[in-house]
Design an enzyme around this catalytic site. Structure first.
Site, PDB file in Angstrom:
ATOM      1  N   ASP A  73       1.005  -1.005  -0.121  1.00  0.00           N
ATOM      2  CA  ASP A  73      -0.199   0.375  -0.211  1.00  0.00           C
ATOM      3  C   ASP A  73       1.213   1.221   0.010  1.00  0.00           C
ATOM      4  O   ASP A  73       2.055   1.085   0.864  1.00  0.00           O
ATOM      5  CB  ASP A  73      -0.611  -0.112   0.875  1.00  0.00           C
ATOM      6  CG  ASP A  73      -0.181  -0.025   2.012  1.00  0.00           C
ATOM      7  OD1 ASP A  73       0.935  -0.350   2.686  1.00  0.00           O
ATOM      8  OD2 ASP A  73      -0.639  -1.094   3.189  1.00  0.00           O
ATOM      9  N   ASP A  75       1.326   5.394   1.662  1.00  0.00           N
ATOM     10  CA  ASP A  75       0.992   6.395   2.759  1.00  0.00           C
ATOM     11  C   ASP A  75       1.586   7.480   1.945  1.00  0.00           C
ATOM     12  O   ASP A  75       2.631   7.227   2.254  1.00  0.00           O
ATOM     13  CB  ASP A  75       1.395   4.877   4.158  1.00  0.00           C
ATOM     14  CG  ASP A  75       0.895   3.890   4.731  1.00  0.00           C
ATOM     15  OD1 ASP A  75      -0.366   4.008   4.206  1.00  0.00           O
ATOM     16  OD2 ASP A  75       1.726   3.325   4.894  1.00  0.00           O
ATOM     17  N   ASP A 149      10.486   4.008  12.786  1.00  0.00           N
ATOM     18  CA  ASP A 149      10.752   2.584  13.134  1.00  0.00           C
ATOM     19  C   ASP A 149      12.330   2.235  12.829  1.00  0.00           C
ATOM     20  O   ASP A 149      13.427   2.554  13.248  1.00  0.00           O
ATOM     21  CB  ASP A 149      10.455   1.302  13.510  1.00  0.00           C
ATOM     22  CG  ASP A 149       9.444   0.877  12.141  1.00  0.00           C
ATOM     23  OD1 ASP A 149       9.617   1.835  11.345  1.00  0.00           O
ATOM     24  OD2 ASP A 149       8.260   0.269  12.037  1.00  0.00           O
TER      25      ASP A 149
HETATM   26  P1  ATP Z   1       3.691  -2.959   4.939  1.00  0.00           P
HETATM   27  O1  ATP Z   1       4.739  -3.586   4.042  1.00  0.00           O
HETATM   28  O2  ATP Z   1       3.575  -4.489   6.244  1.00  0.00           O
HETATM   29  O3  ATP Z   1       3.112  -2.056   5.043  1.00  0.00           O
HETATM   30  P2  ATP Z   1       5.292  -1.150   6.664  1.00  0.00           P
HETATM   31  O4  ATP Z   1       6.454  -1.196   7.141  1.00  0.00           O
HETATM   32  O5  ATP Z   1       4.434   0.033   4.927  1.00  0.00           O
HETATM   33  O6  ATP Z   1       4.992  -2.653   6.137  1.00  0.00           O
HETATM   34  P3  ATP Z   1       2.887   0.435   7.586  1.00  0.00           P
HETATM   35  O7  ATP Z   1       2.472  -0.659   8.789  1.00  0.00           O
HETATM   36  O8  ATP Z   1       1.954   0.531   6.330  1.00  0.00           O
HETATM   37  O9  ATP Z   1       4.425  -0.486   7.895  1.00  0.00           O
HETATM   38  O10 ATP Z   1       3.742   1.083   8.576  1.00  0.00           O
HETATM   39  C1  ATP Z   1       3.703   2.412   7.509  1.00  0.00           C
HETATM   40  C2  ATP Z   1       5.487   3.532   7.861  1.00  0.00           C
HETATM   41  O11 ATP Z   1       4.021   3.827   9.569  1.00  0.00           O
HETATM   42  C3  ATP Z   1       6.488   2.306   8.081  1.00  0.00           C
HETATM   43  O12 ATP Z   1       7.587   2.249   7.726  1.00  0.00           O
HETATM   44  C4  ATP Z   1       6.884   2.977   9.567  1.00  0.00           C
HETATM   45  O13 ATP Z   1       7.582   4.543   8.681  1.00  0.00           O
HETATM   46  C5  ATP Z   1       6.191   3.741   9.988  1.00  0.00           C
HETATM   47  N1  ATP Z   1       5.226   2.806  11.277  1.00  0.00           N
HETATM   48  C6  ATP Z   1       4.536   1.933  11.185  1.00  0.00           C
HETATM   49  N2  ATP Z   1       4.234   0.909  12.182  1.00  0.00           N
HETATM   50  C7  ATP Z   1       5.557   2.059  13.306  1.00  0.00           C
HETATM   51  C8  ATP Z   1       6.057   1.648  14.826  1.00  0.00           C
HETATM   52  N3  ATP Z   1       5.542   0.458  15.626  1.00  0.00           N
HETATM   53  N4  ATP Z   1       6.479   2.510  15.131  1.00  0.00           N
HETATM   54  C9  ATP Z   1       6.939   3.122  14.858  1.00  0.00           C
HETATM   55  N5  ATP Z   1       7.112   3.814  13.053  1.00  0.00           N
HETATM   56  C10 ATP Z   1       6.364   2.888  12.903  1.00  0.00           C
HETATM   57 MG    MG Z   2       2.414   0.154   4.137  1.00  0.00          MG
END
Ligand code: ATP
Ligand code: MG
Length: 447
Positions: A73, A75, A149
């Site tokens: 996705d 963001d 993170d």
């Molecule tokens: P995925 O491929 O699963 O979507 P993602 O890294 O994009 O992985 P998301 O949950 O969509 O995960 O989160 C989007 C962004 O928000 C992450 O890339 C990170 O920058 C931030 N983020 C998400 N969860 C956390 C957390 N627990 N602590 C700090 N930053 C976070």
């Molecule tokens: Mg994501």
């Protein structure tokens, strides 16, 4: 090209803890042209920028594009407040959870738009273990980057200029295939223990190595997961199990000592040889389905994960004299009560799980009209897949699963010929009736 560029720019540069100025990486170096991002995220950024705000595609999508993976996705991060974001779009609503975000609807897409978060300070509300409870203080983009993170997750892509803004050496770390925590890992795990699970999941999914600094504390801090609200744990477990790399994730969770108390009993399940075989088969099967783009239902997944717990309870109840089907229902409820509490399994998913479990004894009936009735069950397909897994794991005879495979495949006449003689079922019923604990479904087993 990307690799060459990265090694040129980042050779020898130590990872920064807090950078106010990002490294700006042009498209000629990273190669991500704006047509690589979804049209919804592009239009969202353009709309916000036209209204005078900063707006970037951020996080996982940029990371995935840089390493050649398909983003799940897109963001968006912005300096507009949630209210300002909402006003900028025709279809948008503020979602108030731990982090306040805005859902912007663009055609089929729903974009998550977050406002830059500010630095945590002494006023930040935490629980007694240091877990951050409220987090709606806004800040600068540099502060936002420091709050993310992993370095690879703190990358911002601007569709207007096609540049990547890198605050924490994320591109260099990605190139080195390293998942590195921004800041001090222990402190970051205390703020949010789910980051331990994210580390394992992202490393497994992307083929990255967790930096030793971030990996070391996981084992000793694993207990902090106990304080995480069940719904959040459920979301994360679901992401992990449907990542297409569940086998790798679960194996790594076990290596890191994170499986204890996570799915309560996951440790127990994995420690019984039969249970482990079944769970691993099921996860390998799920991974395969997801990689083929077939999707996987959460109900099916959790039904397989918890099945051996059901079997243990079921056997106990039967040994105590309870009859077969009531014992199964009781065992199902016991397992779902315990798991449901910890994992916040939603009512709908619990319903799916129960359907799959409760149909299992009905596959044993192969005479008369009952096999036809079973075929008509809305959850037949999932229940049959479940039966096949049980056979593959050696819990039941493969002959039964094969019979059902054939029964579905052949035409009406051949089907009728496959049925077991009703007579023998009747005989068995009569015989069983003499025993007080027997019941109707029992009779057809392995005729
Ligand atoms: P995925 O491929 O699963 O979507 P993602 O890294 O994009 O992985 P998301 O949950 O969509 O995960 O989160 C989007 C962004 O928000 C992450 O890339 C990170 O920058 C931030 N983020 C998400 N969860 C956390 C957390 N627990 N602590 C700090 N930053 C976070
Ligand atoms: Mg994501």
């Amino acid at each position: 090209m990307i690799r060459k560029f990265i090694s040129r720019v980042f050779r020898g540069k130590p990872p920064a803890q807090r950078n106010d100025e990002p490294v700006v990486i042009p498209v000629s170096s990273h190669g991500i042209t704006r047509d690589r991002i979804s049209s919804g995220s592009r239009r969202t950024c353009e709309t916000l920028q036209a209204a005078g705000f900063k707006a970037y595609v951020v996080g996982g999508a940029v990371r995935d594009l840089l390493i050649g993976a398909e983003p799940k996705d897109f963001d968006v991060a912005t300096n507009a407040t949630p209210e300002e974001v909402r006003k900028a779009f025709r279809r948008a609503r503020i979602i108030g959870r731990r982090f306040q975000i805005v859902h912007v609807m663009m055609g089929q897409e729903t974009l998550e738009v977050t406002t830059f978060r500010g630095t945590l300070d002494t006023n930040t509300k935490t629980d007694e273990h240091g877990r951050v409870l409220h987090d709606n203080v806004f800040g600068s983009q540099a502060e936002d980057a420091a709050r993310r993170d992993f370095t690879a997750n703190a990358l911002y892509y601007d569709p207007a200029t096609e540049t990547v803004l890198d605050y924490h050496h994320g591109v260099g770390d990605l190139k080195a295939r390293t998942l590195r925590m921004i800041g001090e890992p222990r402190a970051r795990y205390r703020e949010d223990p789910v980051r331990m699970l994210r580390a394992v999941r992202l490393a497994a999914k992307l083929g990255l190595v967790i930096d030793p600094e971030a990996k070391k504390p996981i084992r000793e801090m694993a207990d902090l997961l106990e304080n995480v609200p069940a719904a959040r744990l459920f979301d994360e477990m679901l992401k992990l199990l449907t990542s297409g790399h569940a086998v790798k994730c679960i194996t790594q969770l076990r290596d890191e000592g994170l499986h204890h108390g996570l799915l309560p009993m996951l440790d127990v399940i994995l420690e019984q040889p039969m249970g482990e075989k079944f769970v691993m088969l099921s996860l390998a099967n799920t991974d395969e389905r997801i990689r083929l783009g077939k999707g996987s239902s959460p109900g099916f997944l959790f039904a397989t994960l918890l099945w051996h717990e059901v079997l243990v309870h079921w056997e106990k109840l039967k040994a105590a004299g309870e009859s077969k089907i009531p014992a199964l229902y009781q065992a199902m409820d016991t397992v779902l009560d315990v798991q449901g509490e910890k994992l916040a399994i939603t009512r709908r998913i619990a319903g799916d799980i129960k359907d799959i479990w409760s149909l299992q004894p009905r596959f044993e009936a192969r005479a008369g009209k009952r096999p036809y009735a079973l075929l008509e069950q809305p959850r037949f397909r999932a229940s049959y897949d479940f039966l096949v897994l049980r056979a593959q794991a050696g819990e039941i005879d493969m002959e039964l699963a094969d019979w059902w495979t054939r029964f579905q495949a052949v035409d009406g006449e051949q089907r009728a010929a496959m049925l077991m003689p009703e007579q023998s079922a009747d005989k068995k019923r009569r015989r069983r009736r003499k025993k007080p604990a027997a019941d109707a479904v029992d009779r057809s087993n392995a005729e």
